[in-house]
Design a protein around this motif. Structure first.
Motif, PDB file in Angstrom:
ATOM      1  N   TYR A 135       4.662  -0.613   9.457  1.00 34.47           N
ATOM      2  CA  TYR A 135       3.784  -0.308  10.595  1.00 34.47           C
ATOM      3  C   TYR A 135       2.602   0.540  10.137  1.00 34.47           C
ATOM      4  CZ  TYR A 135       2.174   1.185  15.171  1.00 34.47           C
ATOM      5  OH  TYR A 135       1.408   1.430  16.273  1.00 34.47           O
ATOM      6  N   CYS A 136       2.864   1.530   9.299  1.00 30.99           N
ATOM      7  CA  CYS A 136       1.781   2.385   8.803  1.00 30.99           C
ATOM      8  C   CYS A 136       0.795   1.582   7.955  1.00 30.99           C
ATOM      9  CB  CYS A 136       2.351   3.525   7.960  1.00 30.99           C
ATOM     10  SG  CYS A 136       3.466   4.606   8.858  1.00 30.99           S
ATOM     11  N   ALA A 137       1.326   0.774   7.060  1.00 32.30           N
ATOM     12  CA  ALA A 137       0.466  -0.017   6.179  1.00 32.30           C
ATOM     13  C   ALA A 137      -0.368  -1.023   6.973  1.00 32.30           C
ATOM     14  CB  ALA A 137       1.308  -0.733   5.134  1.00 32.30           C
ATOM     15  N   SER A 138       0.186  -1.542   8.065  1.00 32.34           N
ATOM     16  CA  SER A 138      -0.566  -2.532   8.840  1.00 32.34           C
ATOM     17  C   SER A 138      -1.828  -1.918   9.457  1.00 32.34           C
ATOM     18  CB  SER A 138       0.319  -3.175   9.907  1.00 32.34           C
ATOM     19  OG  SER A 138       0.722  -2.241  10.869  1.00 32.34           O
ATOM     20  N   TRP A 148       3.643  11.693   1.344  1.00 29.85           N
ATOM     21  CA  TRP A 148       2.756  11.166   2.365  1.00 29.85           C
ATOM     22  C   TRP A 148       2.110   9.861   1.910  1.00 29.85           C
ATOM     23  CZ3 TRP A 148      -2.570  10.348   2.527  1.00 29.85           C
ATOM     24  CH2 TRP A 148      -3.096  10.097   3.789  1.00 29.85           C
ATOM     25  N   CYS A 149       1.574   9.859   0.723  1.00 33.01           N
ATOM     26  CA  CYS A 149       0.894   8.675   0.195  1.00 33.01           C
ATOM     27  C   CYS A 149       1.895   7.531  -0.029  1.00 33.01           C
ATOM     28  CB  CYS A 149       0.184   9.029  -1.107  1.00 33.01           C
ATOM     29  SG  CYS A 149      -0.998   7.800  -1.628  1.00 33.01           S
ATOM     30  N   GLY A 150       3.071   7.855  -0.512  1.00 33.46           N
ATOM     31  CA  GLY A 150       4.093   6.839  -0.722  1.00 33.46           C
ATOM     32  C   GLY A 150       4.583   6.246   0.579  1.00 33.46           C
ATOM     33  N   LEU A 176       4.648   0.178  -7.455  1.00 33.59           N
ATOM     34  CA  LEU A 176       3.598   0.953  -6.783  1.00 33.59           C
ATOM     35  C   LEU A 176       4.203   1.947  -5.806  1.00 33.59           C
ATOM     36  CD1 LEU A 176       0.600   1.465  -6.042  1.00 33.59           C
ATOM     37  CD2 LEU A 176       0.862  -0.346  -4.323  1.00 33.59           C
ATOM     38  N   ARG A 177       5.168   1.486  -5.010  1.00 40.88           N
ATOM     39  CA  ARG A 177       5.804   2.384  -4.039  1.00 40.88           C
ATOM     40  C   ARG A 177       6.521   3.527  -4.755  1.00 40.88           C
ATOM     41  NH1 ARG A 177       7.115  -2.719  -1.816  1.00 40.88           N
ATOM     42  NH2 ARG A 177       9.249  -2.557  -2.540  1.00 40.88           N
ATOM     43  N   GLU A 178       7.208   3.223  -5.846  1.00 42.45           N
ATOM     44  CA  GLU A 178       7.901   4.265  -6.604  1.00 42.45           C
ATOM     45  C   GLU A 178       6.909   5.247  -7.213  1.00 42.45           C
ATOM     46  OE1 GLU A 178      10.494   2.427  -9.447  1.00 42.45           O
ATOM     47  OE2 GLU A 178      11.556   1.305  -7.887  1.00 42.45           O
ATOM     48  N   ARG A 179       5.826   4.720  -7.753  1.00 49.62           N
ATOM     49  CA  ARG A 179       4.835   5.583  -8.397  1.00 49.62           C
ATOM     50  C   ARG A 179       4.192   6.539  -7.393  1.00 49.62           C
ATOM     51  NH1 ARG A 179       0.417   3.821 -12.781  1.00 49.62           N
ATOM     52  NH2 ARG A 179       0.806   5.706 -13.921  1.00 49.62           N
ATOM     53  N   LEU A 180       4.037   6.064  -6.154  1.00 50.88           N
ATOM     54  CA  LEU A 180       3.438   6.912  -5.117  1.00 50.88           C
ATOM     55  C   LEU A 180       4.465   7.808  -4.430  1.00 50.88           C
ATOM     56  CD1 LEU A 180       0.881   4.413  -3.569  1.00 50.88           C
ATOM     57  CD2 LEU A 180       0.427   6.320  -5.113  1.00 50.88           C
ATOM     58  N   GLY A 181       5.720   7.740  -4.847  1.00 49.39           N
ATOM     59  CA  GLY A 181       6.740   8.654  -4.334  1.00 49.39           C
ATOM     60  C   GLY A 181       7.618   8.090  -3.242  1.00 49.39           C
ATOM     61  N   GLY A 182       7.515   6.804  -2.969  1.00 46.87           N
ATOM     62  CA  GLY A 182       8.362   6.204  -1.936  1.00 46.87           C
ATOM     63  C   GLY A 182       8.140   6.869  -0.593  1.00 46.87           C
ATOM     64  N   LYS A 183       9.191   6.952   0.188  1.00 47.38           N
ATOM     65  CA  LYS A 183       9.072   7.558   1.518  1.00 47.38           C
ATOM     66  C   LYS A 183       9.128   9.084   1.472  1.00 47.38           C
ATOM     67  CE  LYS A 183      10.624   3.666   4.209  1.00 47.38           C
ATOM     68  NZ  LYS A 183      11.505   3.145   5.224  1.00 47.38           N
ATOM     69  N   GLU A 184       9.219   9.643   0.274  1.00 49.60           N
ATOM     70  CA  GLU A 184       9.326  11.097   0.122  1.00 49.60           C
ATOM     71  C   GLU A 184       7.971  11.793   0.172  1.00 49.60           C
ATOM     72  OE1 GLU A 184      12.364  12.377   0.170  1.00 49.60           O
ATOM     73  OE2 GLU A 184      13.028  10.296   0.289  1.00 49.60           O
TER      74      GLU A 184
END
Length: 149
Positions: free
Chosen positions: A49-52, A40-42, A30-38
């Motif tokens: 912290y953001c996900a929490s 905004w959505c990933g 899922l993280r890879e599909r959304l682009g990881g840290k590269e």
């Protein structure tokens, strides 16, 4: 007292879900599909912290955990109470995450120490075997004559 327990319990659940979502291998696709840290959505599913925040925004109304009540009435008061309570849950979850990191790091240190000790024992065995081979007399191909009595 129950309200305080619920606040800390919901915060622990928020930390656990956010940690699982952002760090565990099961959500890596899922993280890879959304682009990881590269992207905004990933980044939203890669940063604990953001996900929490988003997990808290969902869990606070589902659990009815509203430790912060505001004096403003109507829907603005309800939204403000929800928002501030979610932020409080997120901050407590961040403290839990720090404690979790210390526990996890301590366990990692124990595992590394055990691995180092195992490697030292294996090295000592190899060295001992090599020394034994060098010190033991080589057996001749022909048998020795019998010793006189």
């Amino acid at each position: 007292m129950t309200d305080l327990f619920q606040l800390f319990a919901v915060s622990a659940v928020v930390m656990g879900i956010a940690q699982t979502l952002t760090k565990e291998r099961i959500f890596a696709p899922l993280r890879e599909r959304l682009g990881g840290k590269e992207t905004w959505c990933g980044y939203l599913v890669s940063c604990p912290y953001c996900a929490s925040h988003y997990v808290a925004f969902a869990l606070v109304p589902l659990t009815g955990t509203y430790p912060i009540q505001v004096v403003v009435g109507g829907w603005p008061g309800t939204v403000l109470s929800w928002f501030l309570s979610s932020i409080l849950v997120t901050v407590i979850a961040a403290f839990y995450r720090v404690l979790f990191w210390f526990v996890d790091e301590a366990q990692g240190l124990v595992r590394r120490r055990q691995r180092t000790e195992e490697e030292e024992i294996a090295t000592k065995r190899v060295v001992r075997k090599k020394v034994e081979q060098e010190l033991s007399p080589e057996e001749p191909d022909e048998p020795l004559p019998p010793a006189p009595h």
